[in-house]
Design a protein around this motif. Structure first.
Motif, mmCIF file in Angstrom:
data_model
loop_
_atom_site.group_PDB
_atom_site.id
_atom_site.type_symbol
_atom_site.label_atom_id
_atom_site.label_comp_id
_atom_site.label_asym_id
_atom_site.label_seq_id
_atom_site.Cartn_x
_atom_site.Cartn_y
_atom_site.Cartn_z
ATOM 1 N N PRO A 99 3.545 9.537 -0.536
ATOM 2 C CA PRO A 99 2.897 8.314 -1.152
ATOM 3 C C PRO A 99 3.743 7.898 -2.162
ATOM 4 O O PRO A 99 3.053 6.842 -2.655
ATOM 5 N N ASN A 100 4.745 8.097 -2.515
ATOM 6 C CA ASN A 100 5.611 7.459 -3.466
ATOM 7 C C ASN A 100 6.229 6.334 -3.020
ATOM 8 O O ASN A 100 7.213 5.507 -3.718
ATOM 9 N N THR A 101 6.301 5.796 -1.571
ATOM 10 C CA THR A 101 6.835 4.622 -1.187
ATOM 11 C C THR A 101 5.733 3.918 -0.854
ATOM 12 O O THR A 101 4.622 3.983 -0.468
ATOM 13 N N LEU A 102 5.924 2.348 -1.246
ATOM 14 C CA LEU A 102 4.935 1.481 -1.094
ATOM 15 C C LEU A 102 5.322 0.477 0.316
ATOM 16 O O LEU A 102 6.579 0.238 0.286
ATOM 17 N N ILE A 103 4.332 0.162 1.019
ATOM 18 C CA ILE A 103 4.802 -0.585 2.306
ATOM 19 C C ILE A 103 3.989 -1.985 2.371
ATOM 20 O O ILE A 103 2.796 -1.905 2.123
ATOM 21 N N ASP A 104 4.613 -3.000 2.893
ATOM 22 C CA ASP A 104 4.201 -4.236 2.798
ATOM 23 C C ASP A 104 3.289 -4.311 4.159
ATOM 24 O O ASP A 104 3.397 -3.319 5.084
ATOM 25 N N ARG A 124 0.893 -1.268 -0.003
ATOM 26 C CA ARG A 124 0.020 -0.116 -0.020
ATOM 27 C C ARG A 124 1.061 1.197 0.021
ATOM 28 O O ARG A 124 1.999 1.318 0.480
ATOM 29 N N SER A 125 0.371 2.147 -0.687
ATOM 30 C CA SER A 125 1.212 3.394 -0.640
ATOM 31 C C SER A 125 1.212 4.101 0.818
ATOM 32 O O SER A 125 0.304 3.868 1.683
ATOM 33 N N ALA A 126 2.304 4.738 1.286
ATOM 34 C CA ALA A 126 2.588 5.202 2.621
ATOM 35 C C ALA A 126 1.442 6.085 2.862
ATOM 36 O O ALA A 126 1.464 6.412 4.183
ATOM 37 N N ALA A 127 0.695 6.791 1.770
ATOM 38 C CA ALA A 127 -0.366 7.553 2.063
ATOM 39 C C ALA A 127 -1.856 7.044 2.320
ATOM 40 O O ALA A 127 -2.638 7.772 2.247
ATOM 41 N N ASP A 128 -1.778 5.723 2.230
ATOM 42 C CA ASP A 128 -3.059 4.922 2.396
ATOM 43 C C ASP A 128 -3.482 5.206 3.654
ATOM 44 O O ASP A 128 -2.833 5.440 4.644
ATOM 45 N N PRO A 129 -5.038 5.278 4.075
ATOM 46 C CA PRO A 129 -5.302 5.474 5.213
ATOM 47 C C PRO A 129 -4.853 4.538 6.376
ATOM 48 O O PRO A 129 -4.686 4.634 7.400
ATOM 49 N N HIS A 130 -4.492 3.139 5.785
ATOM 50 C CA HIS A 130 -3.909 2.039 6.684
ATOM 51 C C HIS A 130 -2.543 2.576 7.554
ATOM 52 O O HIS A 130 -2.540 2.361 8.586
ATOM 53 N N TRP A 131 -1.836 3.315 6.564
ATOM 54 C CA TRP A 131 -0.731 3.773 7.064
ATOM 55 C C TRP A 131 -0.760 5.111 7.757
ATOM 56 O O TRP A 131 0.033 5.554 8.741
ATOM 57 N N ILE A 132 -1.589 5.967 7.270
ATOM 58 C CA ILE A 132 -1.998 7.165 7.819
ATOM 59 C C ILE A 132 -2.289 7.199 9.433
ATOM 60 O O ILE A 132 -1.921 7.856 10.277
ATOM 61 N N ARG A 173 -0.893 4.849 11.154
ATOM 62 C CA ARG A 173 0.103 4.037 11.616
ATOM 63 C C ARG A 173 1.548 4.725 11.362
ATOM 64 O O ARG A 173 2.337 4.245 10.759
ATOM 65 N N PRO A 174 1.578 6.008 11.756
ATOM 66 C CA PRO A 174 2.481 7.007 11.315
ATOM 67 C C PRO A 174 4.109 6.677 11.689
ATOM 68 O O PRO A 174 4.928 6.752 10.733
ATOM 69 N N ARG A 175 4.304 6.053 12.834
ATOM 70 C CA ARG A 175 5.580 5.787 13.325
ATOM 71 C C ARG A 175 6.068 4.547 12.253
ATOM 72 O O ARG A 175 7.393 4.792 11.781
ATOM 73 N N ALA A 176 5.389 3.527 12.082
ATOM 74 C CA ALA A 176 5.544 2.550 11.213
ATOM 75 C C ALA A 176 6.049 3.011 9.739
ATOM 76 O O ALA A 176 6.996 2.652 8.877
ATOM 77 N N ALA A 177 4.958 3.955 9.266
ATOM 78 C CA ALA A 177 5.121 4.237 7.697
ATOM 79 C C ALA A 177 6.410 5.221 7.705
ATOM 80 O O ALA A 177 7.038 5.123 6.818
ATOM 81 N N VAL A 178 6.492 6.145 8.481
ATOM 82 C CA VAL A 178 7.830 7.185 8.367
ATOM 83 C C VAL A 178 9.096 6.228 8.529
ATOM 84 O O VAL A 178 9.947 6.543 7.801
ATOM 85 N N ARG A 179 9.163 5.271 9.172
ATOM 86 C CA ARG A 179 10.517 4.435 9.322
ATOM 87 C C ARG A 179 10.525 3.709 8.135
ATOM 88 O O ARG A 179 11.540 3.453 7.664
ATOM 89 N N ALA A 180 9.461 3.187 7.433
ATOM 90 C CA ALA A 180 9.579 2.562 6.333
ATOM 91 C C ALA A 180 9.868 3.469 4.993
ATOM 92 O O ALA A 180 10.804 2.994 4.210
ATOM 93 N N ILE A 181 9.548 4.454 4.987
ATOM 94 C CA ILE A 181 9.915 5.737 4.012
ATOM 95 C C ILE A 181 11.161 5.569 4.024
ATOM 96 O O ILE A 181 11.979 5.948 3.069
ATOM 97 N N ALA A 182 11.907 6.175 5.464
ATOM 98 C CA ALA A 182 13.090 6.281 5.596
ATOM 99 C C ALA A 182 14.003 5.183 5.104
ATOM 100 O O ALA A 182 15.288 5.548 4.627
#
Ligand SMILES: Nc1ncnc2c1ncn2[C@@H]1O[C@H](COP(=O)(O)OP(=O)(O)OP(=O)(O)O)[C@@H](O)[C@H]1O
Ligand SMILES: [Mg+2]
Length: 242
Positions: free
Chosen positions: A171-176, A97-105, A107-116
């Motif tokens: 939004p340009n990073t996809l996360i498992d 899912r895109s890091a801007a998907d509501p699922h990751w919005i 869960r910001p800590r996990a999303a931010v670490r995945a983007i980084a």
């Protein structure tokens, strides 16, 4: 830059490429471009459709996707073309899912670490000495008007040249599902630059997508201490391009 709500007219090229499969609008960018998903699940495909715009060249993006695919997960290009004035890029779906998907919005800590960590992997894996594309300061300055150029301070010295994403917004990073980054999209501006060109914008973009201040978390996961002078310069350059 949002997930569209309500009815979105489907361009003829998307209907043609869908060939009877279900189509949904998944992204609306700030210049009126739209991305559609065709089908569901593992076999889903995407079509990005853009009105004419000086900074958009989907043929160039297709070439860059082909180059970047040697080093990390990016969409496989199925076709690229024009329908009158409209440019389109048809790609195979990549997982996640895109890091801007509501699922990751949510869960910001996990999303931010995945983007980084995704951006760090990109900078570490792609060879700057073999990259044919530039996103350098001189290259970017040539596209600005003379007054906009004059308003910018002098560029800071290069810290480390890497292959930058060029639009490292969330939004340009996809996360498992397990919270690992699993791919990158939207590489039309990919090219060699100081890594701070990406880092400045990636951290700026966090506040557009997530509540709270996640910059320290991002720099920790990327593995670097913030460099305020370079951050300020590359954010000013980004803003000047608007
Ligand atoms: N091949 C693909 N696989 C999975 N998701 C995709 C793919 N192509 C596009 N997407 C999804 O569609 C969204 C929009 O695609 P993309 O970022 O290329 O469009 P854009 O209009 O250039 O975005 P921006 O607003 O950042 O300029 C992505 O954030 C991603 O969620
Ligand atoms: Mg994008």
């Amino acid at each position: 830059m949002t997930i569209p709500v309500g009815e979105v007219p489907v361009p003829a090229v998307v209907t043609r490429l869908a060939a009877g499969r279900v189509v949904s609008a998944v992204w609306n960018n700030e210049i009126g471009g739209l991305t559609f998903q065709i089908g569901h699940g593992d076999g889903r495909e995407f079509v990005k459709v853009s009105p004419p715009h000086p900074s958009v060249d989907l043929h160039r993006e297709a070439v860059k996707l082909g180059w970047a695919a040697q080093y990390l997960t990016v969409p496989v290009v199925l076709d690229v073309g024009r329908d009158g004035p409209v440019q389109w890029l048809h790609t195979a779906g990549i997982n996640g899912r895109s890091a801007a998907d509501p699922h990751w919005i949510a869960r910001p800590r996990a999303a931010v670490r995945a983007i980084a960590t995704g951006l760090r992997a990109m900078h570490d894996r792609m060879p700057a000495d073999r990259c044919p594309f530039s996103w350098s300061v001189p290259h970017r300055l040539t596209a600005l008007s003379e007054p906009a150029r004059r308003r910018l301070p002098a560029a800071p010295p290069i810290d480390r040249l890497v292959v930058c994403h060029g639009d490292a917004c969330a939004p340009n990073t996809l996360i498992d599902d397990d919270g690992s980054w699993c791919g990158h999209v939207d590489v039309g501006d990919l090219g060699i630059a100081d890594r701070w060109a990406d880092l400045a914008v990636a951290t700026l973009s966090l506040r557009w997508n997530y509540e709270g201040d996640w910059e320290a978390e991002f720099f920790d996961a990327y593995g670097i201490a913030p460099d305020q002078a370079r951050i300020d310069y590359y954010r000013a350059l980004w803003d000047a391009e608007d």
